[in-house]
Design a protein around this motif. Structure first.
Motif, short mmCIF file in Angstrom:
data_model
loop_
_atom_site.label_atom_id
_atom_site.label_comp_id
_atom_site.label_asym_id
_atom_site.label_seq_id
_atom_site.Cartn_x
_atom_site.Cartn_y
_atom_site.Cartn_z
N TYR A 151 42.67 15.05 26.31
CA TYR A 151 41.55 14.50 26.97
C TYR A 151 40.47 14.11 26.17
CZ TYR A 151 44.59 16.23 31.01
OH TYR A 151 45.64 16.39 31.60
N GLN A 152 39.71 12.97 26.66
CA GLN A 152 38.42 12.90 26.33
C GLN A 152 37.24 12.89 27.41
OE1 GLN A 152 39.37 8.59 24.74
NE2 GLN A 152 37.50 8.02 25.99
N VAL A 153 36.15 13.40 27.12
CA VAL A 153 35.16 13.59 28.27
C VAL A 153 33.93 12.94 28.04
CG1 VAL A 153 34.57 15.70 27.18
CG2 VAL A 153 33.90 15.39 29.62
N ALA A 185 34.60 19.78 20.45
CA ALA A 185 36.06 19.75 20.78
C ALA A 185 36.33 21.10 21.31
CB ALA A 185 36.76 19.06 19.87
N TYR A 186 37.35 21.37 22.02
CA TYR A 186 37.87 22.60 22.40
C TYR A 186 39.21 22.47 22.99
CZ TYR A 186 36.24 21.29 27.06
OH TYR A 186 36.20 20.52 28.25
N VAL A 187 39.97 23.77 22.82
CA VAL A 187 41.01 24.03 23.45
C VAL A 187 41.37 25.13 24.48
CG1 VAL A 187 43.43 24.54 23.43
CG2 VAL A 187 42.46 23.33 21.46
N THR A 188 41.23 25.02 25.56
CA THR A 188 41.02 25.94 26.65
C THR A 188 42.30 26.06 27.65
OG1 THR A 188 39.37 26.50 28.33
CG2 THR A 188 40.04 24.43 28.60
N GLY A 189 42.04 27.02 28.54
CA GLY A 189 43.21 27.44 29.46
C GLY A 189 44.44 28.11 28.96
N ILE A 190 45.15 28.45 29.79
CA ILE A 190 46.47 29.30 29.35
C ILE A 190 47.62 28.83 30.09
CG2 ILE A 190 46.05 31.01 31.07
CD1 ILE A 190 46.80 33.12 29.27
N GLY A 191 48.81 28.69 29.48
CA GLY A 191 49.87 28.08 30.40
C GLY A 191 49.63 26.97 30.56
N ILE A 210 43.50 20.32 25.90
CA ILE A 210 42.79 19.89 24.63
C ILE A 210 42.00 18.91 24.81
CG2 ILE A 210 43.17 18.78 22.39
CD1 ILE A 210 45.95 20.02 22.33
N VAL A 211 40.62 19.01 24.40
CA VAL A 211 39.76 17.95 24.95
C VAL A 211 38.64 17.79 23.85
CG1 VAL A 211 37.66 17.80 26.48
CG2 VAL A 211 39.39 19.12 27.27
N LEU A 212 38.20 16.51 23.46
CA LEU A 212 37.38 16.01 22.74
C LEU A 212 36.19 15.24 23.36
CD1 LEU A 212 40.49 15.04 21.10
CD2 LEU A 212 38.71 15.09 19.40
N TRP A 213 34.96 15.68 22.98
CA TRP A 213 33.73 14.67 23.52
C TRP A 213 33.92 13.51 22.90
CZ3 TRP A 213 28.77 18.25 23.22
CH2 TRP A 213 28.96 19.41 23.92
N ASP A 214 33.55 12.58 23.83
CA ASP A 214 33.73 10.80 23.18
C ASP A 214 32.47 10.76 21.91
OD1 ASP A 214 31.19 11.47 24.74
OD2 ASP A 214 31.44 9.54 25.81
N THR A 215 31.57 11.62 21.87
CA THR A 215 30.69 11.60 20.81
C THR A 215 31.68 12.07 19.49
OG1 THR A 215 30.03 14.06 21.19
CG2 THR A 215 28.76 12.02 22.13
N LYS A 232 39.47 11.95 31.15
CA LYS A 232 40.52 11.22 31.21
C LYS A 232 41.54 11.25 29.98
CE LYS A 232 37.96 7.07 29.33
NZ LYS A 232 37.20 5.85 29.54
N PRO A 233 42.49 10.85 29.93
CA PRO A 233 43.56 10.87 28.66
C PRO A 233 42.99 10.16 27.68
CG PRO A 233 44.81 10.35 30.70
CD PRO A 233 43.40 10.39 31.00
#
Length: 422
Positions: free
Chosen positions: A231-233, A244-250, A255-260, A205-206
Motif C-alpha cells: 500500500y501507499q499512503v 515505510a513500515y510493515v505492520t500487523g500480524i497474520g 506493507i506500507v510506503l509513504w508517498d513521499t 491504496k494499492p
C-alpha cells in the motif's frame, strides 16, 4: 505559597540550563574520523541545509525538554487552582449518570489541555511549514487535531470510567484490573490500530508502481512475510518526511510506503528501506517490544497505584480532590503516567536502538547492497533536515534509533559497500 515560588525558581533555573546546553551545540559537528566520508553531512547536505537542520533540531529539543515539565506544572495548576474540581462539579450538576459525568469532566479537562498546548503545537507546525517539511495548511492540520481529539475521547471516556469503577469496587487491586484491561488494548493498538484507525487520517491504496510492487513482494517472499499487497499512503498532505513500515500480524499484515518515500527515493533505496522494515517483522521486534511493554506496564500500574494513593493522603486538600474516587484527581494519574514514562524512556530507547541496528544488519544481509542504504539515509537526512549527530542528552532521552552518522558509518563498513577512493 512559598513552596510554589521555590518550584517556579527551580523551573526557571532548569529552563535556563536547557537553553544554555542546546544553544551552545555547534552545527554539523561529527567525530574527526568521519569527516569527509559518507556519514559527514557536509558531503551530502548544503551548508544551508546543515544550518537549517541544526536550527530546527535545537528548537525541537528545547520545546521538548522545557514543555515536558511545564505540562506537568499545568496539570498541578489545574488541580491546585480548582479548575479540575470545577469541571467535576459542573459534570455532577449536569447529570447523575457516572459514565456521562466522566464524559463531561474528561471533555472539559482535555479541551483545557488542548487549548493550553495548541499555541506551541501550532508554532511548531508553522515552523516545519516554513522550512518545507510540510505542505499541510493550518485548516487541514486543525482538522487532524480535531479527529485525534475525537478518537481520544471515544477511547478514553469508557476506559477512565472503568478505571474509576475499579478503584471504587476494589481499592487495593484496581491497578491489577487496570493492567489486565490494558493488555488487549496494547495488542489492539500495536497490531490492529494501523489497519483500523490509521485510515481515519489518511487514504491507503494499492501501490501504483506495479514493477516496484512485485519487487517488494518478492523481497517479502524471501523474508517469509505473508503479504500479497503493498500500500501507499498520502502522507504528503501532512509531511515531506520519508517513512515505510510493515505492520500487523497474520491476516492484518500490511506493507506500507509513504508517498513521499516513493517520490524521493530510487527503487534500490526503497527496497533497502523495506528490507529494514521487514527485518523488524522477521525478528519479531514488534512482538517482543509489545511483550516488554506489557511487563513494563505491570510495574507502571503498581507504581501509579502506590503513588496515587500516597499523593491523595499527603496533598488531597491541596489538589482539591475529595479522595481517590473523585474525578477531580484524574490529573494526578495523567501526571504520574507522564513522569514515569519520561523516567523509563532511556531504557526503552536503548532497547529500540538495539532493534533498529539489528534491522539495519538484516537489511544489509537480505539486500546485499549497503551502498543503497547509505544513499537512502543521506536523502532521509537532507529531505527531513534531520540532525545527523544529536547531543548526548537528546539521544539518551529521545533516541529511538542509532544516530544517522552511526547508521551510515555502519553501512559503509559492511561487506559489499563501495570503498572510498584513496
Amino acid at each position: 505559597m512559598r513552596r510554589g515560588w521555590i518550584w517556579i525558581a527551580i523551573l526557571i533555573i532548569y529552563c535556563g540550563a536547557m537553553a544554555y546546553y542546546f544553544l551552545h551545540q555547534p552545527a554539523g559537528q561529527i567525530p574527526a574520523a568521519l569527516r569527509g566520508g559518507p556519514a559527514d553531512p557536509a558531503t551530502f547536505m548544503t551548508p544551508e541545509q546543515i544550518e537549517n537542520a541544526h536550527r530546527l533540531a535545537t528548537i525541537g529539543y528545547l520545546s521538548y525538554f522545557i514543555s515536558t515539565p511545564v505540562e506537568w506544572g499545568i496539570l498541578i495548576v489545574l488541580m491546585t487552582l480548582g479548575c479540575s474540581s470545577w469541571f467535576r462539579s459542573l459534570a455532577e450538576r449536569l447529570t447523575g449518570w457516572s459514565l456521562l459525568r466522566m464524559a463531561v469532566y474528561l471533555l472539559l479537562l482535555q479541551l483545557a489541555l488542548y487549548v493550553i498546548e495548541l499555541p506551541l503545537d501550532y508554532y511548531l507546525h508553522e515552523l516545519n511549514r516554513s522550512y518545507g517539511l510540510t505542505n499541510q495548511s493550518a485548516s487541514s492540520w486543525l482538522l487532524d487535531i480535531a479527529k485525534g481529539f475525537g478518537v481520544n475521547m471515544i477511547i478514553s471516556i469508557p476506559l477512565y470510567w472503568l478505571l474509576y469503577t475499579a478503584i471504587k469496587r476494589s481499592p487495593r487491586r484496581w491497578w491489577l484490573w487496570g493492567w489486565a484491561v490494558s493488555v488487549p488494548l496494547t495488542l489492539f493498538f500495536t497490531f490492529i490500530q494501523p489497519v483500523v484507525l490509521a485510515p481515519i487520517f489518511n487514504d491507503f491504496k494499492p501501490l501504483q508502481d506495479q514493477q516496484l510492487k512485485q519487487q517488494i513482494l518478492q523481497l517479502a517472499g524471501q523474508a517469509n512475510i505473508p503479504a500479497d499487497q503493498v500500500y501507499q499512503v498520502d502522507k504528503s498532505k501532512q509531511t515531506n518526511a520519508l517513512n515505510a513500515y510493515v505492520t500487523g500480524i497474520g491476516s492484518t499484515t500490511r506493507i506500507v510506503l509513504w508517498d513521499t518515500t516513493l517520490k524521493k527515493l530510487n527503487a534500490d533505496e526503497i527496497l533497502f528501506i523495506m528490507a529494514h522494515e521487514m527485518g523488524h517483522y522477521v525478528k519479531h521486534h514488534v512482538l517482543w517490544g509489545t511483550l516488554w511493554g506489557i511487563v513494563e506496564s505491570f510495574i507502571g500500574f503498581w507504581l501509579v497505584f502506590r503513588l496515587f494513593h500516597w499523593i491523595h493522603r499527603r496533598w488531597g486538600s491541596a489538589i482539591r480532590a475529595r479522595g481517590p474516587l473523585d474525578y477531580a484527581g484524574l490529573p494526578v494519574l495523567l501526571l504520574l503516567v507522564s513522569v514515569l514514562s519520561f523516567a523509563a524512556s532511556p531504557l526503552d530507547n536503548a532497547i529500540s536502538r538495539m532493534n533498529e541496528h539489528s534491522a539495519d544488519a538484516y537489511a544489509v544481509e537480505l539486500r546485499g547492497d549497503p551502498d543503497a542504504g547509505i544513499r537512502a539515509f543521506q536523502k532521509l537526512a537532507s529531505v527531513s533536515l534531520s540532525d545527523v549527530n544529536p547531543p548526548a542528552l537528546t539521544q539518551f532521552f529521545l533516541g529511538t534509533h542509532p544516530t544517522l552518522i552511526q547508521r551510515i558509518d555502519y553501512f559503509q563498513h559492511s561487506k559489499g559497500a563501495s570503498k572510498p577512493a584513496g
